[in-house]
Design a protein around this motif. Sequence first.
Motif, PDB file in Angstrom:
ATOM      1  N   ALA A  86     -83.015 -60.816-136.770  1.00 16.43           N
ATOM      2  CA  ALA A  86     -83.638 -59.598-137.304  1.00 16.43           C
ATOM      3  C   ALA A  86     -84.249 -58.759-136.192  1.00 16.43           C
ATOM      4  O   ALA A  86     -84.238 -57.525-136.256  1.00 16.43           O
ATOM      5  CB  ALA A  86     -84.710 -59.967-138.330  1.00 16.43           C
ATOM      6  N   ALA A  87     -84.780 -59.413-135.168  1.00 12.18           N
ATOM      7  CA  ALA A  87     -85.412 -58.675-134.078  1.00 12.18           C
ATOM      8  C   ALA A  87     -84.402 -57.862-133.281  1.00 12.18           C
ATOM      9  O   ALA A  87     -84.739 -56.822-132.710  1.00 12.18           O
ATOM     10  CB  ALA A  87     -86.141 -59.651-133.147  1.00 12.18           C
ATOM     11  N   TYR A  88     -83.149 -58.315-133.257  1.00 11.76           N
ATOM     12  CA  TYR A  88     -82.149 -57.653-132.425  1.00 11.76           C
ATOM     13  C   TYR A  88     -81.105 -56.892-133.210  1.00 11.76           C
ATOM     14  O   TYR A  88     -80.371 -56.074-132.645  1.00 11.76           O
ATOM     15  CB  TYR A  88     -81.466 -58.687-131.523  1.00 11.76           C
ATOM     16  N   VAL A  89     -80.995 -57.145-134.509  1.00 12.80           N
ATOM     17  CA  VAL A  89     -80.012 -56.411-135.299  1.00 12.80           C
ATOM     18  C   VAL A  89     -80.354 -54.917-135.326  1.00 12.80           C
ATOM     19  O   VAL A  89     -79.498 -54.075-135.593  1.00 12.80           O
ATOM     20  CB  VAL A  89     -79.932 -56.978-136.737  1.00 12.80           C
ATOM     21  N   ALA A  90     -81.611 -54.615-134.992  1.00 12.54           N
ATOM     22  CA  ALA A  90     -82.016 -53.205-134.908  1.00 12.54           C
ATOM     23  C   ALA A  90     -81.145 -52.432-133.924  1.00 12.54           C
ATOM     24  O   ALA A  90     -80.906 -51.231-134.108  1.00 12.54           O
ATOM     25  CB  ALA A  90     -83.485 -53.123-134.499  1.00 12.54           C
ATOM     26  N   TRP A  91     -80.676 -53.089-132.876  1.00 13.52           N
ATOM     27  CA  TRP A  91     -79.818 -52.396-131.905  1.00 13.52           C
ATOM     28  C   TRP A  91     -78.498 -51.994-132.543  1.00 13.52           C
ATOM     29  O   TRP A  91     -77.913 -50.967-132.187  1.00 13.52           O
ATOM     30  CB  TRP A  91     -79.582 -53.283-130.683  1.00 13.52           C
ATOM     31  N   LEU A  92     -78.022 -52.786-133.480  1.00 14.56           N
ATOM     32  CA  LEU A  92     -76.793 -52.423-134.180  1.00 14.56           C
ATOM     33  C   LEU A  92     -77.040 -51.295-135.182  1.00 14.56           C
ATOM     34  O   LEU A  92     -76.147 -50.500-135.468  1.00 14.56           O
ATOM     35  CB  LEU A  92     -76.229 -53.643-134.912  1.00 14.56           C
ATOM     36  N   LEU A  93     -78.259 -51.234-135.713  1.00 13.53           N
ATOM     37  CA  LEU A  93     -78.578 -50.239-136.730  1.00 13.53           C
ATOM     38  C   LEU A  93     -78.842 -48.857-136.133  1.00 13.53           C
ATOM     39  O   LEU A  93     -78.330 -47.851-136.635  1.00 13.53           O
ATOM     40  CB  LEU A  93     -79.789 -50.700-137.543  1.00 13.53           C
TER      41      LEU A  93
END
Length: 440
Positions: A86-93
């Motif tokens: 969840a902390a890194y999926v932001a980069w995909l979003l």
Amino acid sequence: MTTETVDPPQDGAARVGEVGEVGEVGEVGQVVGGSGPGGDAAAFWRYWTASTVSRLGDQVTAVALPLLAVVTLHATAVQVGLITGAAYVAWLLIGLPAGVLVQRLPLRGTQVAMDLVRGAAVASVPLAAALGVLGLPHLVAVALVVGLASVVFDVGNATFLPSIVAKEQLTARNSLVSGSSAATELAGPSLGGVLVQFLGGAASVLLDAFSYLASAALLRSLPYAGQPAGGRPHAAGMREQIREGWRYVTRHPVIGPCAADATAVNFVCGGLMTLTPVFLVRTLGAPAAVVGALMATAGLGSLLGAAATPRLVARLGSGRALRRAAAVAAVFAFLLPLAGSGWAALVFAVGNAGFSAAVVVTSIVTRTHRQTQTPPELLPRVMATVRFVSWGAIPVGALAAGAAAEAWGARTALLLLAVCSVASPAIILASPVRRMRDLA
């Protein structure tokens, strides 16, 4: 140690693929308080202090959140992977639009706002624990909110340094920045482990909330310096601006392969963020304080790697240094699954430190090349594009490692990650970098 590593986000933040895409924060394209490279030294050190304080809190939370999930909430490896992912999926979003947003918004105000958002999200953890309502969905939500705010913050962070430092000083300055990040990665997990053992995981993350507030106050005290490099680009729409950054990265003979290498490294780093607390607590039976100390060896390796990079580049050339560091990282990765209980846990410490040191060298070399070779008006979008791809691999690695640990055990999952680490030197050797003494 996140290589497009590297923020430092969870364990391994400093080694993450730009493992480091770390840089001071500031008004890109303007020299704060000065008129040329070097600028106002007092302003520079306030930026550096804000970044260092925030990263120290991050590293405490990097230990506290997984341990809180494992020890208090009895989370499975897959559930720990959800928190990391969840902390890194932001980069995909929002990773690609972030590069355009950084160019369009006043950077100082945006950085302060992102610090306040992250501080509020982290502070909700001890509050929910005190009210008896803390659960795994809450931790996942906090990780996601912090991740989204960090995307915008970090893109600005990574584009600041070239605006105040001459090109010939960038390797040394990047090493200094990575070194200070590594120092916090060394001290933070140890401090986090001790705090978790004596105060509990929820109370420990309060330090991170206070660090964001301190960072915001320091940034707010700095003079306004206008828009980032390139000003407010209205000539083209956001979609076209994103495409420009994407084309530049994918068509560049060095930046493209280096971004692919960072993606491979960060897949492994994401897996390590999930597996490290599970492996150390459940397989080796280590107490929280020892877990913190073992995780801190990544910071020690990062510090050594950052200190050695300028000499390695001067002696070998940046191309050769990159090739050797990629190979060394893969070798040390194979030590991690060989660790045992008691004194045999030192094998994990050596592997963790060696892997981190090598990844930081690759991060500094590739980041310096990108900062010096990319046109200033494209730099925020290039940084965002590289991070979108490379940091986007972190949640994939985190979830894949969690699933592998559930199926075959944490030790076997670590061995599979070590095998995956071989992709990094393979990518470098299959690119034009294999013939270069220097990347530029």
